[in-house]
Design an enzyme around this catalytic site. Sequence first.
Site, PDB file in Angstrom:
ATOM      1  N   ALA A  91      -8.137  16.729   8.990  1.00  0.00           N
ATOM      2  CA  ALA A  91      -7.000  17.387   8.337  1.00  0.00           C
ATOM      3  C   ALA A  91      -6.218  18.249   9.321  1.00  0.00           C
ATOM      4  CB  ALA A  91      -7.501  18.235   7.176  1.00  0.00           C
ATOM      5  N   ASP A 140      -4.284  15.998  11.581  1.00  0.00           N
ATOM      6  CA  ASP A 140      -3.104  15.495  10.859  1.00  0.00           C
ATOM      7  C   ASP A 140      -1.985  16.515  10.881  1.00  0.00           C
ATOM      8  OD1 ASP A 140      -4.023  13.068  10.236  1.00  0.00           O
ATOM      9  OD2 ASP A 140      -4.578  13.515   8.159  1.00  0.00           O
ATOM     10  N   SER A 191      -1.872   1.047   2.775  1.00  0.00           N
ATOM     11  CA  SER A 191      -2.536   2.336   2.545  1.00  0.00           C
ATOM     12  C   SER A 191      -2.082   2.912   1.204  1.00  0.00           C
ATOM     13  CB  SER A 191      -2.262   3.294   3.690  1.00  0.00           C
ATOM     14  OG  SER A 191      -0.899   3.323   3.977  1.00  0.00           O
ATOM     15  N   LEU A 192      -2.429   4.144   0.966  1.00  0.00           N
ATOM     16  CA  LEU A 192      -2.145   4.751  -0.340  1.00  0.00           C
ATOM     17  C   LEU A 192      -1.291   5.999  -0.186  1.00  0.00           C
ATOM     18  CD1 LEU A 192      -5.683   4.697  -2.013  1.00  0.00           C
ATOM     19  CD2 LEU A 192      -3.720   3.296  -2.606  1.00  0.00           C
ATOM     20  N   GLU A 213     -11.073   5.817 -10.105  1.00  0.00           N
ATOM     21  CA  GLU A 213     -12.180   5.436  -9.222  1.00  0.00           C
ATOM     22  C   GLU A 213     -12.492   6.565  -8.251  1.00  0.00           C
ATOM     23  OE1 GLU A 213     -11.508   1.710  -7.229  1.00  0.00           O
ATOM     24  OE2 GLU A 213     -10.522   0.823  -8.962  1.00  0.00           O
ATOM     25  N   LYS A 226     -12.907   7.968  -4.563  1.00  0.00           N
ATOM     26  CA  LYS A 226     -12.336   7.589  -3.279  1.00  0.00           C
ATOM     27  C   LYS A 226     -13.388   7.835  -2.194  1.00  0.00           C
ATOM     28  CE  LYS A 226      -8.187   7.864  -0.481  1.00  0.00           C
ATOM     29  NZ  LYS A 226      -8.863   7.903   0.800  1.00  0.00           N
ATOM     30  N   ASP A 236     -15.286   7.990   1.311  1.00  0.00           N
ATOM     31  CA  ASP A 236     -14.814   8.379   2.635  1.00  0.00           C
ATOM     32  C   ASP A 236     -15.619   7.619   3.689  1.00  0.00           C
ATOM     33  OD1 ASP A 236     -13.289   9.658   4.433  1.00  0.00           O
ATOM     34  OD2 ASP A 236     -14.264  11.612   4.257  1.00  0.00           O
ATOM     35  N   ARG A 290      -9.643  -2.627   8.886  1.00  0.00           N
ATOM     36  CA  ARG A 290      -8.247  -2.642   8.479  1.00  0.00           C
ATOM     37  C   ARG A 290      -7.311  -2.814   9.674  1.00  0.00           C
ATOM     38  NH1 ARG A 290      -4.453   1.366   8.198  1.00  0.00           N
ATOM     39  NH2 ARG A 290      -2.807   0.999   6.691  1.00  0.00           N
ATOM     40  N   GLU A 337     -15.394  -0.352   0.730  1.00  0.00           N
ATOM     41  CA  GLU A 337     -15.633   0.693   1.716  1.00  0.00           C
ATOM     42  C   GLU A 337     -17.074   0.616   2.212  1.00  0.00           C
ATOM     43  OE1 GLU A 337     -12.856   2.370   2.152  1.00  0.00           O
ATOM     44  OE2 GLU A 337     -13.312   4.348   2.977  1.00  0.00           O
ATOM     45  N   TYR A 378     -14.062  -2.469  -3.998  1.00  0.00           N
ATOM     46  CA  TYR A 378     -13.029  -1.887  -4.866  1.00  0.00           C
ATOM     47  C   TYR A 378     -11.813  -2.789  -5.074  1.00  0.00           C
ATOM     48  CZ  TYR A 378     -11.100  -0.172  -0.369  1.00  0.00           C
ATOM     49  OH  TYR A 378     -10.621  -0.064   0.905  1.00  0.00           O
ATOM     50  N   LYS A 399      -5.551   3.840 -10.501  1.00  0.00           N
ATOM     51  CA  LYS A 399      -4.852   2.543 -10.444  1.00  0.00           C
ATOM     52  C   LYS A 399      -4.398   2.141 -11.841  1.00  0.00           C
ATOM     53  CE  LYS A 399      -8.035   1.277  -6.748  1.00  0.00           C
ATOM     54  NZ  LYS A 399      -9.087   0.396  -6.238  1.00  0.00           N
ATOM     55  N   LYS A 435      -6.229  13.206  -4.393  1.00  0.00           N
ATOM     56  CA  LYS A 435      -7.252  13.732  -3.483  1.00  0.00           C
ATOM     57  C   LYS A 435      -7.633  15.180  -3.752  1.00  0.00           C
ATOM     58  CE  LYS A 435      -6.804  11.991   0.995  1.00  0.00           C
ATOM     59  NZ  LYS A 435      -5.979  11.667   2.153  1.00  0.00           N
ATOM     60  N   CYS A 443      -1.553  55.056   9.048  1.00  0.00           N
ATOM     61  CA  CYS A 443      -1.831  54.207   7.892  1.00  0.00           C
ATOM     62  C   CYS A 443      -0.524  53.614   7.340  1.00  0.00           C
ATOM     63  CB  CYS A 443      -2.529  55.042   6.829  1.00  0.00           C
ATOM     64  SG  CYS A 443      -2.648  54.181   5.259  1.00  0.00           S
ATOM     65  N   CYS A 473       0.077  55.353   3.633  1.00  0.00           N
ATOM     66  CA  CYS A 473       0.432  56.751   3.395  1.00  0.00           C
ATOM     67  C   CYS A 473       0.902  57.465   4.664  1.00  0.00           C
ATOM     68  CB  CYS A 473      -0.761  57.499   2.797  1.00  0.00           C
ATOM     69  SG  CYS A 473      -2.075  57.750   3.993  1.00  0.00           S
ATOM     70  N   CYS A 521      -8.187  54.827   7.362  1.00  0.00           N
ATOM     71  CA  CYS A 521      -7.171  55.856   7.144  1.00  0.00           C
ATOM     72  C   CYS A 521      -7.926  57.154   6.856  1.00  0.00           C
ATOM     73  CB  CYS A 521      -6.292  55.476   5.957  1.00  0.00           C
ATOM     74  SG  CYS A 521      -5.233  56.829   5.430  1.00  0.00           S
ATOM     75  N   CYS A 532      -5.685  58.360  -0.103  1.00  0.00           N
ATOM     76  CA  CYS A 532      -4.656  57.336   0.132  1.00  0.00           C
ATOM     77  C   CYS A 532      -4.728  56.176  -0.866  1.00  0.00           C
ATOM     78  CB  CYS A 532      -4.798  56.823   1.557  1.00  0.00           C
ATOM     79  SG  CYS A 532      -3.851  55.351   1.918  1.00  0.00           S
TER      80      CYS A 532
HETATM   81  S1  IVH Z   1      -7.873   0.850  -3.105  1.00  0.00           S
HETATM   82  C1  IVH Z   1      -3.881   0.015  -0.722  1.00  0.00           C
HETATM   83  N1  IVH Z   1      -9.950   2.135  -3.964  1.00  0.00           N
HETATM   84  O1  IVH Z   1      -8.902   4.804   0.849  1.00  0.00           O
HETATM   85  C2  IVH Z   1      -5.258   0.337  -0.305  1.00  0.00           C
HETATM   86  N2  IVH Z   1      -9.274   2.445  -1.703  1.00  0.00           N
HETATM   87  O2  IVH Z   1      -6.450   6.100   1.729  1.00  0.00           O
HETATM   88  C3  IVH Z   1      -6.095   0.020  -1.456  1.00  0.00           C
HETATM   89  N3  IVH Z   1     -10.696   3.949  -0.439  1.00  0.00           N
HETATM   90  O3  IVH Z   1      -8.009   2.419   3.194  1.00  0.00           O
HETATM   91  C4  IVH Z   1      -7.311   0.686  -1.474  1.00  0.00           C
HETATM   92  N4  IVH Z   1     -12.121   4.375  -2.043  1.00  0.00           N
HETATM   93  O4  IVH Z   1     -10.454   2.376   2.477  1.00  0.00           O
HETATM   94  C5  IVH Z   1      -9.133   1.896  -2.925  1.00  0.00           C
HETATM   95  N5  IVH Z   1     -11.791   3.191  -4.834  1.00  0.00           N
HETATM   96  C6  IVH Z   1     -10.997   2.943  -3.803  1.00  0.00           C
HETATM   97  C7  IVH Z   1     -11.190   3.538  -2.547  1.00  0.00           C
HETATM   98  C8  IVH Z   1     -10.302   3.263  -1.515  1.00  0.00           C
HETATM   99  C9  IVH Z   1     -11.817   4.597  -0.777  1.00  0.00           C
HETATM  100  C10 IVH Z   1     -10.053   4.020   0.901  1.00  0.00           C
HETATM  101  C11 IVH Z   1      -9.614   2.682   1.416  1.00  0.00           C
HETATM  102  C12 IVH Z   1      -8.208   2.881   1.919  1.00  0.00           C
HETATM  103  C13 IVH Z   1      -8.063   4.356   1.884  1.00  0.00           C
HETATM  104  C14 IVH Z   1      -6.633   4.732   1.570  1.00  0.00           C
END
Ligand code: IVH
Length: 728
Positions: free
Chosen positions: A35, A38, A83-84, A125, A127, A129, A148, A206, A258, A325, A349, A443, A446, A461, A466
Amino acid sequence: MTKSEAKIRLAKLRAEIDVHRYNYHVLDRETISAAALDSLKNELFKLENEFPDLITPDSPTQRVSGQPLAKFKKAVHSRPMISLFDAFSEADMRAWQERNFNYLKNKESARVAALLKSGPEYYGELKLDGLAINLRYESGLLVQAATRGDGQIGEEVTNNLKTLSSVPLKLRRPSQAELTALGLTNLAVREILKLIDFGVIEIRGEAIMTKATLASLNKKYSAAGKAPLANTRNGVAGSIRQLDSRISAERKLEFYAYDLLLADYERGQYLETRAQADKLANLFGFKTLKQNRVCRGLEEISKFYQAVEEKRETLPFEIDGTVVKFNDLKMWPVLGIVGKAPRYMMAYKFSAAQATTIVKSIVWRVGRTGALTPIALLEPVKVGGALIGRSTLHNFDEIKRLDLRLGDTVIIERSGDVIPKVIAVLKKLRSGRESKIVAPRVCPMCGGQVIRDEGKVAYRCSNKRCYAVNLRQIIHFVSKGAADFAGLGPKLIEQFMTEGLIKDAADLYSLKAEDLLSLERFAEKKVTNVLVLITERRCLEPAKFIYGLGIRHVGEENANFLAAKFRAYVFKNSYVSKNSAEDVLEISDLIKFFQSLSLDELESFTDIGPVVAQSIYDFSRGVASLKLLAKFQASGLRLKFKSADRVPGLGQDNKLSGLSFVLTGTLNSLTREEAKDKIRTLGGQVKENVAQDTDYVVFGANSGSKYAKAKKLGVKIINEEEFRALIS
Ligand code: IVH
């Protein structure tokens, strides 16, 4: 920033990002969180946008994300792995839904019309990592596993994925009955079985490492003197992108599916819903997430998200949020893709824990014991979903330990709704113009002398009163008879004060969302409530404001009296039109009024004794009080009389004019405040104590000594009913 400054900053940002990239990808060591990295990349990107001719070909922004490593064979994806988009709050999710609705409005189909009418069904769902993997099965056999990569071309990692026991080397062939039980049509059942036997099926999902595996591997590594893995994601990425598949095997990875692609068909062609696709993946022999849920509407999504967040710690693997989704797969091609990601899903997230930003200045808050705590005021930055503008530094030693200077780029961390902390200074990004931070000598609250006890960390102080005096004054300002910030109780005021957000009541009006979000136990909803309350109190009745100022000896009655005089003054000096009691007055009008009162004039008022007169006089000319009033004026606070306020010559109903009242005990049908208001509106006066010249004592339940005194003095005593008759 000038161009030459930008050039230097850009070079430093690139070098910094590259060091961490090298540590992560080559040395397998995470020296900065994803993070925070990023955040740096984001600054780089923005600055390059501002000065496009400063972009260099080696800039990290010119790198296609996750380019395949040369050492692996390339694998071209049959369909891009996109990606998402990210959301961090309910508001983000609503905005996403809104955008989709707007997009769908122009599409004419019965399905879309039904969806717009009853709202979409979502599939929530977890997510995971880990690392995204595409598995390709031809005639039911695993022929290729790929990362990917850049979305179009990935790295071929088939041998490594084959070491995962949760990846079937051959698809399980479900029975016809099992497939029919999923609710599939006969045609779909036939087609799916055909694809297993002779066609292509791809499964995306994943690859992950469980928390337990990470712990036991790290134990082993540290015993062997090897560097530990930074986290589970590193563990997965590092091991799958190893050419030696024995290392993958040792790391005991798992795979969760997934997404499911049936040859070249659209996802909705033979399957109806995402929920059904999960079940089909199970029938093929894959693990799916058992926590995934069908959710009707965004409310259920919010509940799902909250429940997942609560369970996050107890899950065996790391997740960084949820993915939401559209459950109806037929909507996927209708919604399509925009830019880098699909419209039909959203990564909802958890707040990312870290970000980088710049320290603009330091303020010192004064605590209960007089201890001074430094607080860094930051260039506001989004940490996860919330904009953060300040961060605590604990004490002066912490500044020294971090070697923090004004203008430094820092990493801040926030977990949950806990106060954000500065956890590191990125010294390599310094320009040379950063300045040292010194402890204050006086201070900030005050003006008292600041001392440091021998051998102690904290600066204090030396004025013992104060903190308490300031706190009491602000609490008085927000109290019921004054500005009446209902809901902003003493506890919150104290929290604002100890966090250095406010030094006096006027500061309340300059509180900002990013200040409040930096506080412990302050989520977005609470922040909004406080900000709405403050906006509502930006216009006060003069009597309440004057009372709230806490002028010595000036209670509610005196404040009312002064407000009435102020009204007459304003009227006489024609600040407002004769018929309009609606006009808004400035604090500076009140200052003019206060200063128009000579001591003689003040003493001539029968309701004001000499001590009170002196106090009002001193207040009107005091440096500190004028400074406070000027601050109120600057804060945008304004005054407005209630139209019912008694104004000489404006012809209100003055039936209680000249009569004085004392209230005692609890009334049934109206509160003490309402009763007082009523009396004043009708021209009467409310007094605190019973005296010979009191006209009425109104008594309610549990009335006390005032009742007895009234009896003794022979003052007229009336009950609630009689009082109501009088005011009706
Ligand atoms: S759907 C369009 N479902 O999150 C990509 N992704 O930030 C569709 N990920 O690269 C992915 N859990 O590796 C989907 N339940 C889930 C997921 C998931 C983890 C990851 C995935 C993707 C990344 C996107």
